[in-house]
Every structure is written in structure tokens, then in C-alpha cells.
Design a protein around this motif. Structure first.
Motif, mmCIF file in Angstrom:
data_model
loop_
_atom_site.group_PDB
_atom_site.id
_atom_site.type_symbol
_atom_site.label_atom_id
_atom_site.label_comp_id
_atom_site.label_asym_id
_atom_site.label_seq_id
_atom_site.Cartn_x
_atom_site.Cartn_y
_atom_site.Cartn_z
ATOM 1 N N GLU A 299 50.350 41.176 13.704
ATOM 2 C CA GLU A 299 50.051 39.821 13.763
ATOM 3 C C GLU A 299 49.205 39.414 15.060
ATOM 4 O OE1 GLU A 299 53.925 38.275 11.015
ATOM 5 O OE2 GLU A 299 54.026 38.123 13.423
ATOM 6 N N ALA A 300 49.655 40.394 16.143
ATOM 7 C CA ALA A 300 48.953 39.928 17.373
ATOM 8 C C ALA A 300 47.684 40.191 17.486
ATOM 9 C CB ALA A 300 49.668 40.539 18.658
ATOM 10 N N GLN A 301 47.501 41.461 16.477
ATOM 11 C CA GLN A 301 46.144 42.126 16.434
ATOM 12 C C GLN A 301 45.355 41.234 15.643
ATOM 13 O OE1 GLN A 301 46.852 45.837 14.819
ATOM 14 N NE2 GLN A 301 47.219 46.898 16.937
ATOM 15 N N ILE A 302 45.879 40.801 14.488
ATOM 16 C CA ILE A 302 45.063 39.836 13.384
ATOM 17 C C ILE A 302 44.741 38.519 14.561
ATOM 18 C CG2 ILE A 302 45.354 38.390 11.334
ATOM 19 C CD1 ILE A 302 47.062 40.396 10.523
ATOM 20 N N ALA A 303 45.802 37.906 15.365
ATOM 21 C CA ALA A 303 45.364 36.640 16.052
ATOM 22 C C ALA A 303 44.554 37.019 17.107
ATOM 23 C CB ALA A 303 46.835 36.120 16.709
ATOM 24 N N LEU A 304 44.477 38.187 17.631
ATOM 25 C CA LEU A 304 43.600 38.289 18.568
ATOM 26 C C LEU A 304 42.071 38.698 17.920
ATOM 27 C CD1 LEU A 304 43.231 39.042 21.763
ATOM 28 C CD2 LEU A 304 43.621 41.544 21.266
ATOM 29 N N THR A 305 42.133 39.232 16.976
ATOM 30 C CA THR A 305 40.767 39.511 16.328
ATOM 31 C C THR A 305 40.221 38.058 16.092
ATOM 32 O OG1 THR A 305 41.241 41.353 15.365
ATOM 33 C CG2 THR A 305 39.637 40.430 14.463
ATOM 34 N N ALA A 306 41.076 37.245 15.460
ATOM 35 C CA ALA A 306 40.688 35.990 15.092
ATOM 36 C C ALA A 306 40.232 34.888 16.342
ATOM 37 C CB ALA A 306 41.758 35.237 14.138
ATOM 38 N N PHE A 307 41.019 35.146 17.152
ATOM 39 C CA PHE A 307 40.605 34.556 18.495
ATOM 40 C C PHE A 307 39.555 34.791 19.023
ATOM 41 C CE2 PHE A 307 41.188 34.311 23.393
ATOM 42 C CZ PHE A 307 41.108 32.950 23.223
ATOM 43 N N ALA A 308 39.267 36.207 18.932
ATOM 44 C CA ALA A 308 38.081 36.688 19.768
ATOM 45 C C ALA A 308 36.906 36.322 18.877
ATOM 46 C CB ALA A 308 37.767 38.356 19.568
ATOM 47 N N ALA A 309 36.875 36.157 17.511
ATOM 48 C CA ALA A 309 35.862 35.639 16.860
ATOM 49 C C ALA A 309 35.649 34.093 17.081
ATOM 50 C CB ALA A 309 36.276 35.848 15.392
ATOM 51 N N SER A 310 36.591 33.627 17.274
ATOM 52 C CA SER A 310 36.702 32.111 17.368
ATOM 53 C C SER A 310 35.708 31.859 18.893
ATOM 54 C CB SER A 310 37.889 31.398 17.654
ATOM 55 O OG SER A 310 37.972 29.968 17.824
ATOM 56 N N LEU A 311 36.556 32.841 19.829
ATOM 57 C CA LEU A 311 35.761 32.638 21.122
ATOM 58 C C LEU A 311 34.345 32.946 21.311
ATOM 59 C CD1 LEU A 311 36.582 32.115 24.248
ATOM 60 C CD2 LEU A 311 36.938 34.715 24.322
ATOM 61 N N GLU A 312 33.851 33.838 20.425
ATOM 62 C CA GLU A 312 32.495 34.146 20.392
ATOM 63 C C GLU A 312 31.628 33.167 19.844
ATOM 64 O OE1 GLU A 312 31.754 37.900 18.417
ATOM 65 O OE2 GLU A 312 29.699 37.821 18.536
ATOM 66 N N ARG A 313 32.235 32.628 18.787
ATOM 67 C CA ARG A 313 31.329 31.423 18.196
ATOM 68 C C ARG A 313 31.297 30.101 19.197
ATOM 69 N NH1 ARG A 313 34.815 32.559 13.763
ATOM 70 N NH2 ARG A 313 36.150 31.134 14.341
ATOM 71 N N GLN A 314 32.507 29.972 19.956
ATOM 72 C CA GLN A 314 32.361 28.859 21.204
ATOM 73 C C GLN A 314 31.417 29.158 22.279
ATOM 74 O OE1 GLN A 314 36.223 27.648 22.435
ATOM 75 N NE2 GLN A 314 37.261 28.142 20.246
ATOM 76 N N VAL A 315 31.319 30.630 22.509
ATOM 77 C CA VAL A 315 30.603 30.877 23.623
ATOM 78 C C VAL A 315 28.993 30.831 23.235
ATOM 79 C CG1 VAL A 315 29.676 32.685 24.957
ATOM 80 C CG2 VAL A 315 32.225 32.523 24.853
ATOM 81 N N GLU A 316 28.741 30.962 21.912
ATOM 82 C CA GLU A 316 27.439 30.827 21.290
ATOM 83 C C GLU A 316 27.036 29.433 21.326
ATOM 84 O OE1 GLU A 316 27.359 32.845 17.738
ATOM 85 O OE2 GLU A 316 27.440 35.020 18.546
ATOM 86 N N ALA A 317 28.087 28.595 20.712
ATOM 87 C CA ALA A 317 27.737 27.181 20.487
ATOM 88 C C ALA A 317 27.689 26.593 22.140
ATOM 89 C CB ALA A 317 28.733 26.722 19.750
ATOM 90 N N ARG A 318 28.694 26.630 22.852
ATOM 91 C CA ARG A 318 28.977 25.854 24.143
ATOM 92 C C ARG A 318 29.107 26.977 25.287
ATOM 93 N NH1 ARG A 318 33.843 22.417 21.812
ATOM 94 N NH2 ARG A 318 34.176 24.700 21.052
ATOM 95 N N ALA A 319 28.057 27.209 26.019
ATOM 96 C CA ALA A 319 28.046 28.130 27.256
ATOM 97 C C ALA A 319 28.972 27.260 28.319
ATOM 98 C CB ALA A 319 26.586 28.519 27.364
#
Length: 732
Positions: free
Chosen positions: A320-340
Motif C-alpha cells: 500500500e505504501a508503494q502504491i501510495a508512493l507511486t501515486a504521490f510521485a506521479a502527482s508530484l511530477e504533475r505538480q512540478v510540471e504545472a507549477r514550478a
């Protein structure tokens, strides 16, 4: 019937029970008189024919049977056959005046124990004693064989479950689906324990429901997959919410389920184990076993279920932590791309990742070392079990030595980890460190070898320090070993002591409180280390030595010891110019205490001269059993308890108790210190020995003990415990 007055034998062994088959009243009286002269306590039953003999065998218990050979309408041979069938373990002795040698031999072959001529009744006591002893020996042997069979069966179960746990861990480690992990664990549990159903479900404590995606069921048993309401089957949800395992052998008898037993029986769950899975203190899941018939749940089975549950919850949480971490990483990447403007958040995640890496290094090193030690222990025990009586005595001693050595290294490893985390048990005393160092000079010289010159510069008038002597000696020896390894071609090692006073500014720079300190420097002329290596020198499991040449815990242990003692440790090094490690410890205002000499080798454990009473309190049943057995072997009367409430019942009972030995961490809401404090209210002179695996502040009270309170650190050798108990009981 002849029997002495029972009131004349208070406290004696039960009377010898004798069945006499004799048609002659005169001969029966002669037998009874002979027995009465030999035994102080005896009960005799006299019968004259087959019917009375059979009834006596069916309704009473006897220690021995004495029978005539020739009887009217009945024979001693027939009586022997009846007795062999009804009570085969009871000795059968013929007492006859007409039995011939040939008949006697034949009767012995058919199962008679012995025979005595009526003309030589003086032999009867000797024959009787021998027969009773042989019967007792046979019973003892039978019990031993039964216990051996049970022990082998238990060992087979343990091995089977151990292998099942290993296989389960191997399988679920590579699984991605938590439901598949849960089914794998349930299937293994159901087959190992032979139950009708096993499964895992996710719990909603607010709605008081459980969601079961898939469970394992024996042939003919239906699945419970779906959503179920706990209250439909009893009130035990209240226990589960508090993290308490619910186990009952019969739903009709348990007060939480007797009203809903019919509902449980309808789903083949008359006997149930519900083991809560918790996360951050809250109930999140449930590992359950159901059986359609009444079934007890022994403690070893519950422990096995708990082991499976721990592995399952860890695997699910990791996934569950891996799934959450993967989802978080994907979300973080989108946020970085959208808002530096979010760069700071990313930096924080990086820091967390570095922390996880450090934790991974710590757990990885710990797992590596402990797995090696456990392999040595497990292998030794397996060889002892497999070879058993066939092994040569020297081999068994060697296996035992390997297991004990690995156990001691494991204890040393945990002590080093506790030292690093500042959770080790310390017994600080007021010490003259110069005296301690001088006492270690010969040991240090032998350790570093003749290629290294050792100089000790002891400052005159050195202040005393309030520290643990054993931990200080370990720290100094570790530093000298590190210095030796840094000088493979030889060199110079200097140990220097000094008094040190720090004002506010200097103390702030050293991360210490202002005041007086005792400084101990260990300086070598070795290879030195780079700035990067020096900065990581105190990290646990960090080492520059080759694989297998060091644990990487030496400096981290010294770091924790210094911090826990109120001081600090610092390091200065330069490549090619050597290294200096400095320990600074707070000054003690008390004069130094005299150093006690340590006993050499294994001395015989001291016995209790007057049968003193020791109360042993520990929730670990195996350790409590060992301590109780050692105390009893040395002559102490023992009482035992598994938690604080049981201990207080003994302490309030009025029984004599000379010493309380108690673990610190106890279940049931009362720890060992609270037990001791409660005991002192009614027994102010009671002496207490705490046994603990780490320095719980609730016990140590920030380093202070009440009078007659002492502590020993687990694990300890049993002869050391016996000596400590003797010293405490005999002390003032």
C-alpha cells in the motif's frame, strides 16, 4: 479389610493398596500380618472367588495383587489372565504352597511378576519391593516415551510452521495485489491448522462492518466474501477495537456470543479466532479462523496466527505504501510540471527520501547481521534435534557452544543499537577514569599488538565522572581496536585524559551544557579518513572495513553512550595524518568509588541457604519458566506471575517474599516499576531486581533508583542472575 488408622500417618505417602485372592482365611491373615509388619500404611482387600476378584478389579485401584495358585472352581492362572487384561501394569505375585517349579516358570512367561512359597513368607517383603520398583520404573519409562513422542510431534509442527512462514514470506514478497496476499496467508493457515475457513477482511470501526474480498474454505464450506456486520454475530467488536484478539472454543459458551451462537453455527463458525490488524493504533483489518465444531485454540496456534498476521500486515502495508508512493510521485511530477513555485515541496520529499535511505541502511545492516546469527542458532538446534542421542558428547557441546556464541553476539548487537539510540540500561557510578584506564593497559597492549606503541598520558588530579564502568571500558577498547586497524603497518597510539571547563560559548559550540567535564582522547598515527568519511563515522552500520570485518556499530555505540551519559564524542581526522577521537563526560562532584574485582570464569551458582522466596514476574512464559527453574534448582521457593495484576495478588497474599524479580514492560496496564512501587506500600523493605531489554525511563526515573532497587539487562546468563539474587538477598 485391614487398614491402620489414617490419622496416625499425617503427611505420609498414601497407603499401599493390596488385593489378596485367597480362599483360606488363615493364610489370608498370615499375609495381612506379614504386610502390616513391613508397611506402616497399607490397605488390603481380600477376595475368595472369581466373581469377587473381577468386581474388585473393576471398581478399585490396587498397587499389587497377591494370589493363591489353587482355588475352588477357579485357578490362579485364570486370575492372572483376567488381571493382565484389566490392569496390565499392576504387579501380580503368586503366594502358594503347592506351586511347582515348572508351573512357576510357565506363569512367569504368561505375565506373572514373581512367586513366593507360603512356607517362606519372610521373602514376601523383598519380592514385593522389587515388583513395586519395577512397576514404577515401567510407568516412568512409559511417561518418558509419551513425552518424547509429544516433543517430536511438537518439533515437527514447529518446523512445518517455520517452513510455511518462510514460503509465505517468499510468495507474498513478489505479489502486487493485497487481496491475493491475504488469500495466500489464509490458505496456508487453514491447511496448517486444519480449520473450516480462514480469511482476511478490511474493517470499518465506525460502521462496525468487515469487507471480505476472498477467503479460503475447506471442501463443502461456503465463502463469506462480501460485507458482514459484527453485531449480527456477537459483541466482541468492542474487544477488537481495543486491539484484543478474540478466540473462543464454543460460541454457545462464550458470554460475547452465546446469544448469537445460532447465527455463528449457521456459517460454520462455532469456534473462532479473530486477530485484529492495527495501524497507528487503530483497527484496520482482521485475520480470522472459523471451525464448525467445538475446537480449542492452544497458545502455540495463536502465536502462529499472530506471526502470519504480522507478516501479512507488513506485506500489505509495504505494498500500500508503494502504491501510495507511486501515486504521490506521479502527482508530484504533475505538480512540478504545472507549477514550478512548488520547488520547496520537492526538496522536502528529497529529504524524506534520504531519511528513508538511512533507515534502509540501518534495517538492512541489522537484518544481515541478525540473519547470520539466527542461522547459526537455528542450524545448531536443528543438528542437536536431528542427531539427538546418536550424537557424540563432544558434538553436542560444540553445537551448544555455537548457539550460545551466536546468542551472545546478538545480545552485543542489540546493546550497541540501544547504545546508539540512547536506550541502553546504564548503571552509572562515580569513577576515577585514570584508574580504569590503567587497569585496561595490559588488555589494550595485547589487543593492539607489539607493532603499535601505546602511551598513556593520565592527567594528575583528574576529576571523577559519573558513568557506567562497563560501557566506558567497551568504548575505550573499541576506539583502540579502530586505531589498531588504521595502522596495519604499526604506529603510535596515545590515550590522554584531562579536566575541561566549558563556558557558555564553548559549551554551545560543543552542543553541551556549560560546566566541568572529563576529557578522554584516543589518538593514532594511522591512515586517517577523508572529511566525507569522518562526517559519517558515527552512522550505524557505516564502515570502511572490508565485508565481514566490522559491523559499523562501534563508533555509533560510543556516540550513544556519551550522549546518554550527558556528554559527547567528537572526531578529527586527516588522510595520512591519523585520527583523534575525544569523549567528554560530565564531572561528578562525588569522590570516586573503589573498583570491584570481577570473578574469573564460571563459578558454581550460589544456593539459597535458608529456602528464601522469590517472586518472578515476566509476560514471556519461556523466560519466566527458565528463571523459576534455576531459582528452584538453587533451593529458592518460587512464585510466578505473567502480569502486574497476578503479581499484586501474590504480594497482597501475606506470603513471605524475600525478592521481587520483575520485567519492566508488562501487559495489562501496569509496568514493572508500578508493580514494585505498589508492593513497597505494604512491604517497604522488599528488595527488587528489574530485568529489562532497554532503559525505560519510567523505571530508571531519569537515572535514580529507590533503595534496594537494582537492574539487570537482558539477555543475561543464568548463573549471573543466581549470583545477583544471592548478593541482593544476603545484602544489608
Amino acid at each position: 479389610m485391614s487398614s491402620p488408622d489414617p490419622a496416625a500417618r499425617p503427611g505420609h505417602a498414601p497407603p499401599l493398596r493390596v488385593l489378596i485372592l485367597e480362599d483360606s482365611r488363615f493364610d489370608a491373615e498370615l499375609l495381612t500380618e506379614t504386610l502390616d509388619r513391613t508397611y506402616a500404611a497399607i490397605e488390603t482387600t481380600i477376595v475368595q472367588d472369581e466373581q469377587a476378584f473381577v468386581q474388585a478389579l473393576a471398581h478399585d485401584r490396587f498397587d499389587v495383587i497377591l494370589s493363591d495358585f489353587e482355588l475352588p472352581g477357579f485357578s490362579g492362572g485364570q486370575a492372572l489372565e483376567l488381571a493382565r487384561k484389566a490392569v496390565p501394569s499392576v504387579p501380580f505375585i503368586f503366594v502358594s504352597g503347592v506351586i511347582g517349579e515348572d508351573n512357576a516358570v510357565e506363569l512367569l512367561k504368561r505375565g506373572a511378576t514373581d512367586y513366593v512359597s507360603k512356607g517362606r513368607l519372610a521373602r514376601l517383603p523383598l519380592v514385593l519391593e522389587r515388583a513395586l520398583k519395577e512397576a514404577a520404573d515401567r510407568r516412568t519409562l512409559g511417561i518418558a516415551e509419551h513425552r518424547l513422542r509429544d516433543a517430536h510431534a511438537a518439533a515437527d509442527r514447529i518446523e512445518s510452521r517455520r517452513m510455511a512462514l518462510i514460503e509465505l514470506s517468499d510468495h507474498i514478497r513478489d505479489m502486487d495485489d493485497p487481496a491475493a496476499m491475504a488469500y495466500m496467508a489464509a490458505q496456508m493457515l487453514g491447511r496448517q491448522l486444519g480449520v473450516d475457513r480462514a480469511g482476511y477482511g478490511v474493517v470499518d470501526t465506525v460502521a462496525e462492518t468487515i469487507v471480505i474480498e476472498r477467503d479460503w474454505n475447506a471442501p463443502g464450506v461456503h465463502s463469506l466474501a462480501g460485507v458482514m456486520r459484527f453485531r449480527d454475530y456477537g459483541s466482541y467488536i468492542e474487544d477488537l477495537k481495543h486491539g484484543v484478539t478474540v478466540a473462543f472454543a464454543d460460541a454457545r459458551e462464550d458470554p460475547r456470543t452465546h446469544a448469537t451462537a445460532a447465527a455463528l453455527e449457521a456459517i460454520r463458525a462455532r469456534a473462532v479466532v479473530n486477530m485484529p490488524m492495527t495501524e497507528q493504533g487503530g483497527l484496520v483489518g482482521l485475520l480470522y479462523l472459523n471451525h464448525g465444531e467445538v475446537r480449542p485454540w492452544p497458545s502455540d496456534e495463536l502465536e502462529f496466527v499472530r506471526d502470519v498476521g504480522d507478516r501479512l500486515r507488513s506485506a500489505i502495508a509495504r505494498r500500500e505504501a508503494q502504491i501510495a508512493l507511486t501515486a504521490f510521485a506521479a502527482s508530484l511530477e504533475r505538480q512540478v510540471e504545472a507549477r514550478a513555485a512548488e520547488l520547496e515541496a520537492a526538496k522536502e520529499q528529497l529529504r524524506q527520501s534520504q531519511k528513508l535511505e538511512a533507515v534502509g541502511q540501518l534495517t538492512g545492516g541489522l537484518a544481515h547481521d541478525f540473519n547470520n546469527l539466527l542461522a547459526a542458532i537455528s542450524g545448531s538446534l536443528e543438528l542437536m534435534r536431528r542427531r539427538g542421542p546418536l550424537a557424540r558428547p563432544g558434538d553436542l557441546e560444540r553445537y551448544i557452544g555455537v548457539a550460545q556464541g551466536a546468542t551472545q553476539r546478538a545480545a552485543a548487537l542489540t546493546h550497541r543499537l540501544l547504545a546508539f539510540s540512547r536506550r541502553q540500561t546504564l548503571e552509572p557510578r562515580h569513577l576515577d577514569l585514570n584508574e580504569l584506564i590503567h587497569g585496561m593497559e595490559d588488555l589494550i597492549r595485547r589487543t593492539v599488538g607489539p607493532e603499535i606503541t601505546l602511551d598513556v598520558h593520565a592527567a594528575p588530579g583528574l576529576w571523577s565522572a559519573h558513568v557506567d564502568a562497563g560501557q566506558f571500558e567497551n568504548s575505550l577498547l573499541n576506539l583502540c581496536i579502530n586505531a589498531r586497524d588504521a595502522m596495519p603497518g604499526g604506529g603510535r597510539l596515545v590515550i590522554e585524559t584531562a579536566n575541561l571547563s566549558l563556558d557558555a560559548q564553548a559549551a554551545r559550540a560543543a552542543d553541551l551544557s556549560p560546566g566541568a567535564y572529563v576529557s578522554i582522547c584516543v589518538r593514532d598515527s594511522g591512515v586517517g579518513m577523508s572529511e566525507e568519511v569522518a562526517q559519517r563515522a558515527f552512522d550505524p552500520f557505516f564502515t570502511t572495513k572490508p565485508l565481514g570485518m566490522g559491523t559499523g556499530l562501534g563508533l555509533s555505540m560510543i556516540y550513544g553512550f556519551a550522549k546518554q551519559s550527558g556528554g559527547r564524542v567528537g572526531i578529527r581526522s586527516k588522510v595520512g595524518e591519523g585520527t583523534t577521537v575525544t569523549i567528554e563526560l560530565p564531572r561528578s562532584e562525588m569522590p570516586a568509588e573503589a573498583q570491584a574485582t570481577q570473578p574469573q570464569g564460571l563459578e558454581p551458582a550460589p544456593r539459597a541457604p535458608a529456602g528464601e522466596t522469590v517472586l518472578v514476574v515476566d509476560d514471556e512464559a519461556a523466560l519466566r519458566m527458565l528463571i523459576v527453574e534455576v531459582m528452584q534448582e538453587l533451593g529458592y521457593a518460587t512464585l510466578e506471575a505473567g502480569n502486574g495484576a497476578e503479581a499484586l495478588r501474590w504480594l497482597h497474599s501475606g506470603r513471605q517474599i524475600d525478592l521481587l524479580i520483575t520485567d519492566v514492560g508488562l501487559p495489562g496496564g501496569m509496568n514493572g516499576r508500578q508493580v514494585a512501587d505498589a508492593a513497597r506500600t505494604g512491604r517497604p523493605q522488599l528488595k527488587v531486581l528489574f530485568i529489562t531489554g532497554y532503559a525505560e525511563s519510567v523505571v530508571l526515573g531519569q537515572g535514580s533508583f529507590d533503595r534496594d532497587m537494582h537492574v539487570m539487562t537482558k539477555p543475561f546468563e543464568m548463573h549471573a542472575l543466581a549470583r545477583r539474587v544471592k548478593d541482593l538477598i544476603d545484602g544489608p
